[in-house]
Design an enzyme around this catalytic site. Sequence first.
Site, PDB file in Angstrom:
ATOM      1  N   TYR A  90      -7.427 -11.903  -1.370  1.00  0.00           N
ATOM      2  CA  TYR A  90      -6.176 -11.120  -1.342  1.00  0.00           C
ATOM      3  C   TYR A  90      -5.486 -11.272   0.013  1.00  0.00           C
ATOM      4  O   TYR A  90      -4.289 -11.577   0.090  1.00  0.00           O
ATOM      5  CB  TYR A  90      -6.539  -9.660  -1.611  1.00  0.00           C
ATOM      6  CG  TYR A  90      -5.426  -8.652  -1.463  1.00  0.00           C
ATOM      7  CD1 TYR A  90      -4.324  -8.647  -2.326  1.00  0.00           C
ATOM      8  CD2 TYR A  90      -5.488  -7.655  -0.483  1.00  0.00           C
ATOM      9  CE1 TYR A  90      -3.322  -7.695  -2.203  1.00  0.00           C
ATOM     10  CE2 TYR A  90      -4.495  -6.699  -0.363  1.00  0.00           C
ATOM     11  CZ  TYR A  90      -3.417  -6.719  -1.225  1.00  0.00           C
ATOM     12  OH  TYR A  90      -2.431  -5.765  -1.101  1.00  0.00           O
ATOM     13  N   GLN A 146       0.809   1.265  -9.148  1.00  0.00           N
ATOM     14  CA  GLN A 146       0.811   2.454  -8.284  1.00  0.00           C
ATOM     15  C   GLN A 146       2.116   2.555  -7.485  1.00  0.00           C
ATOM     16  O   GLN A 146       2.760   3.602  -7.453  1.00  0.00           O
ATOM     17  CB  GLN A 146      -0.383   2.387  -7.318  1.00  0.00           C
ATOM     18  CG  GLN A 146      -0.602   3.697  -6.587  1.00  0.00           C
ATOM     19  CD  GLN A 146      -1.418   3.548  -5.307  1.00  0.00           C
ATOM     20  OE1 GLN A 146      -1.733   2.449  -4.865  1.00  0.00           O
ATOM     21  NE2 GLN A 146      -1.765   4.672  -4.712  1.00  0.00           N
TER      22      GLN A 146
HETATM   23  P1  NAD Z   1      -1.151  -2.194  -8.866  1.00  0.00           P
HETATM   24  O1  NAD Z   1      -2.347  -3.009  -9.155  1.00  0.00           O
HETATM   25  O2  NAD Z   1      -1.218  -0.719  -9.028  1.00  0.00           O
HETATM   26  O3  NAD Z   1       0.090  -2.705  -9.716  1.00  0.00           O
HETATM   27  C1  NAD Z   1       0.342  -4.060  -9.944  1.00  0.00           C
HETATM   28  C2  NAD Z   1       1.106  -4.181 -11.244  1.00  0.00           C
HETATM   29  O4  NAD Z   1       1.348  -5.566 -11.474  1.00  0.00           O
HETATM   30  C3  NAD Z   1       0.314  -3.652 -12.440  1.00  0.00           C
HETATM   31  O5  NAD Z   1       1.089  -2.728 -13.163  1.00  0.00           O
HETATM   32  C4  NAD Z   1       0.014  -4.910 -13.255  1.00  0.00           C
HETATM   33  O6  NAD Z   1       0.001  -4.682 -14.652  1.00  0.00           O
HETATM   34  C5  NAD Z   1       1.158  -5.814 -12.840  1.00  0.00           C
HETATM   35  N1  NAD Z   1       0.818  -7.216 -13.053  1.00  0.00           N
HETATM   36  C6  NAD Z   1      -0.376  -7.837 -12.853  1.00  0.00           C
HETATM   37  N2  NAD Z   1      -0.301  -9.126 -13.209  1.00  0.00           N
HETATM   38  C7  NAD Z   1       0.959  -9.339 -13.624  1.00  0.00           C
HETATM   39  C8  NAD Z   1       1.639 -10.466 -14.140  1.00  0.00           C
HETATM   40  N3  NAD Z   1       1.023 -11.634 -14.310  1.00  0.00           N
HETATM   41  N4  NAD Z   1       2.959 -10.330 -14.475  1.00  0.00           N
HETATM   42  C9  NAD Z   1       3.576  -9.148 -14.316  1.00  0.00           C
HETATM   43  N5  NAD Z   1       2.980  -8.026 -13.873  1.00  0.00           N
HETATM   44  C10 NAD Z   1       1.683  -8.128 -13.524  1.00  0.00           C
HETATM   45  O7  NAD Z   1      -0.698  -2.559  -7.381  1.00  0.00           O
HETATM   46  P2  NAD Z   1       0.154  -1.664  -6.374  1.00  0.00           P
HETATM   47  O8  NAD Z   1      -0.796  -0.850  -5.602  1.00  0.00           O
HETATM   48  O9  NAD Z   1       1.273  -1.009  -7.088  1.00  0.00           O
HETATM   49  O10 NAD Z   1       0.680  -2.804  -5.396  1.00  0.00           O
HETATM   50  C11 NAD Z   1       1.971  -3.353  -5.548  1.00  0.00           C
HETATM   51  C12 NAD Z   1       2.165  -4.361  -4.452  1.00  0.00           C
HETATM   52  O11 NAD Z   1       2.052  -3.724  -3.177  1.00  0.00           O
HETATM   53  C13 NAD Z   1       1.130  -5.498  -4.453  1.00  0.00           C
HETATM   54  O12 NAD Z   1       1.746  -6.700  -4.083  1.00  0.00           O
HETATM   55  C14 NAD Z   1       0.155  -5.080  -3.382  1.00  0.00           C
HETATM   56  O13 NAD Z   1      -0.465  -6.173  -2.794  1.00  0.00           O
HETATM   57  C15 NAD Z   1       1.061  -4.371  -2.402  1.00  0.00           C
HETATM   58  N6  NAD Z   1       0.323  -3.413  -1.579  1.00  0.00           N
HETATM   59  C16 NAD Z   1      -0.160  -2.273  -2.140  1.00  0.00           C
HETATM   60  C17 NAD Z   1      -0.893  -1.392  -1.349  1.00  0.00           C
HETATM   61  C18 NAD Z   1      -1.467  -0.127  -1.915  1.00  0.00           C
HETATM   62  O14 NAD Z   1      -2.191   0.582  -1.216  1.00  0.00           O
HETATM   63  N7  NAD Z   1      -1.168   0.216  -3.169  1.00  0.00           N
HETATM   64  C19 NAD Z   1      -1.106  -1.676   0.006  1.00  0.00           C
HETATM   65  C20 NAD Z   1      -0.626  -2.875   0.517  1.00  0.00           C
HETATM   66  C21 NAD Z   1       0.122  -3.736  -0.278  1.00  0.00           C
HETATM   67  C1  AKB Z   2      -6.063  -2.642  -0.893  1.00  0.00           C
HETATM   68  O1  AKB Z   2      -6.911  -1.818  -0.498  1.00  0.00           O
HETATM   69  O2  AKB Z   2      -6.331  -3.749  -1.364  1.00  0.00           O
HETATM   70  C2  AKB Z   2      -4.614  -2.257  -0.742  1.00  0.00           C
HETATM   71  C3  AKB Z   2      -4.061  -2.810   0.520  1.00  0.00           C
HETATM   72  C4  AKB Z   2      -4.258  -2.100   1.792  1.00  0.00           C
HETATM   73  O3  AKB Z   2      -3.473  -3.863   0.501  1.00  0.00           O
HETATM   74  N1  AKB Z   2      -4.508  -0.833  -0.804  1.00  0.00           N
END
Ligand code: NAD
Ligand code: AKB
Length: 316
Positions: free
Chosen positions: A141, A12
């Site tokens: 997490y 995402q």
């Molecule tokens: P997501 O789940 O949409 O994307 C994660 C990506 O990592 C996926 O495309 C997946 O295929 C890839 N992946 C998983 N395992 C893997 C591996 N072993 N090797 C390589 N790639 C791998 O997550 P996101 O929402 O894009 O989040 C990205 C980062 O931002 C994460 O660290 C998440 O904790 C952090 N984050 C996201 C949010 C949110 O609301 N989206 C909020 C807080 C923090």
């Molecule tokens: C989740 O809901 O796990 C993420 C985050 C806030 O880290 N969107």
Amino acid sequence: MDKILIIGACGQLGTELTLKLRDLKGQENVIASDLLDDPVDLLKDGPYEKLNILNKESFQIILEEHGINQVYHLAAILSAKGEQNPHFAWQLNMESLLTVLEAGKDKLNKIYWPSSIAVFGTDTPKINTPQNTIMSPSTVYGISKLAGERWCEYYHQKYGVDVRSLRYPGLIGYKALPGGGTTDYAVEIFHKAIAGEDYECFLSEDSMLPMMYMDDAVKATIDLMEAKQENVKVRSSYNIAAMSFSPVELAREIQKHYPAFNISYKSDFRQEIADSWPRSIDDSAARGDWGWQHSFDTKELVEVMIRNLKDTFVFD
Ligand code: NAD
Ligand code: AKB
């Protein structure tokens, strides 16, 4: 010249961050990588490597082959999905970070790694949660993000690794779907409303959480990475905020565009996670240290999501 590797680029956040970095740094200088054989459509125009970050050797080969000097490490298992397989979530989230931090000792001049509001827990003050406060995460997490923050600070202090981090709230965008978090409802709801369908929310109507539009999250990330070293004073992870809302408040804003849209509420296991997280965040350290400013509030978020989703997604 920056040569950037993005790990987890097809997720995402990664999809949108990769597009923006390619705009800024040049398509050929930003290598997307993920588990998939081929990248998602939006990333097809630039360089891509299939990479499982748990495979350290493949990671090293990609660093060498492309002359990478910056890594954005986004791959992780998020809060809801992590509870289905806690040991694997811990393994992926921790081992992969340590692999990237080790490369920071001699091969990389900058690393970005995201943390989350999930580092906070039931004992944390919920309103205007301070930068430094009680942290008592209840999900695997959140535990992995809190431990990750400590490792980032450790590698910075012990080895001088320039690693930078933000504690994102729930991220909301229209280009890619969320990957298994507690805040995912705030994206799903738009897809349902635009498709003319009702939405059953997995959180209760008053579950207020901090949220952010994706453009703001991408801007914050790049602003932090471009900030002068001396202005990056927090080496664990910075609080950042834009808006907070509950499902009923978001639904009311959507109903201004789709008056017939109906929402109902049926809490599942994600309710307990949401209840343990802050309702709003104090991000004055980020605003003071490197000038963070958000642009989108709830009204603007709803307008931009509806306008763009109507154009991009084909509904059955
Ligand atoms: P997501 O789940 O949409 O994307 C994660 C990506 O990592 C996926 O495309 C997946 O295929 C890839 N992946 C998983 N395992 C893997 C591996 N072993 N090797 C390589 N790639 C791998 O997550 P996101 O929402 O894009 O989040 C990205 C980062 O931002 C994460 O660290 C998440 O904790 C952090 N984050 C996201 C949010 C949110 O609301 N989206 C909020 C807080 C923090
Ligand atoms: C989740 O809901 O796990 C993420 C985050 C806030 O880290 N969107």
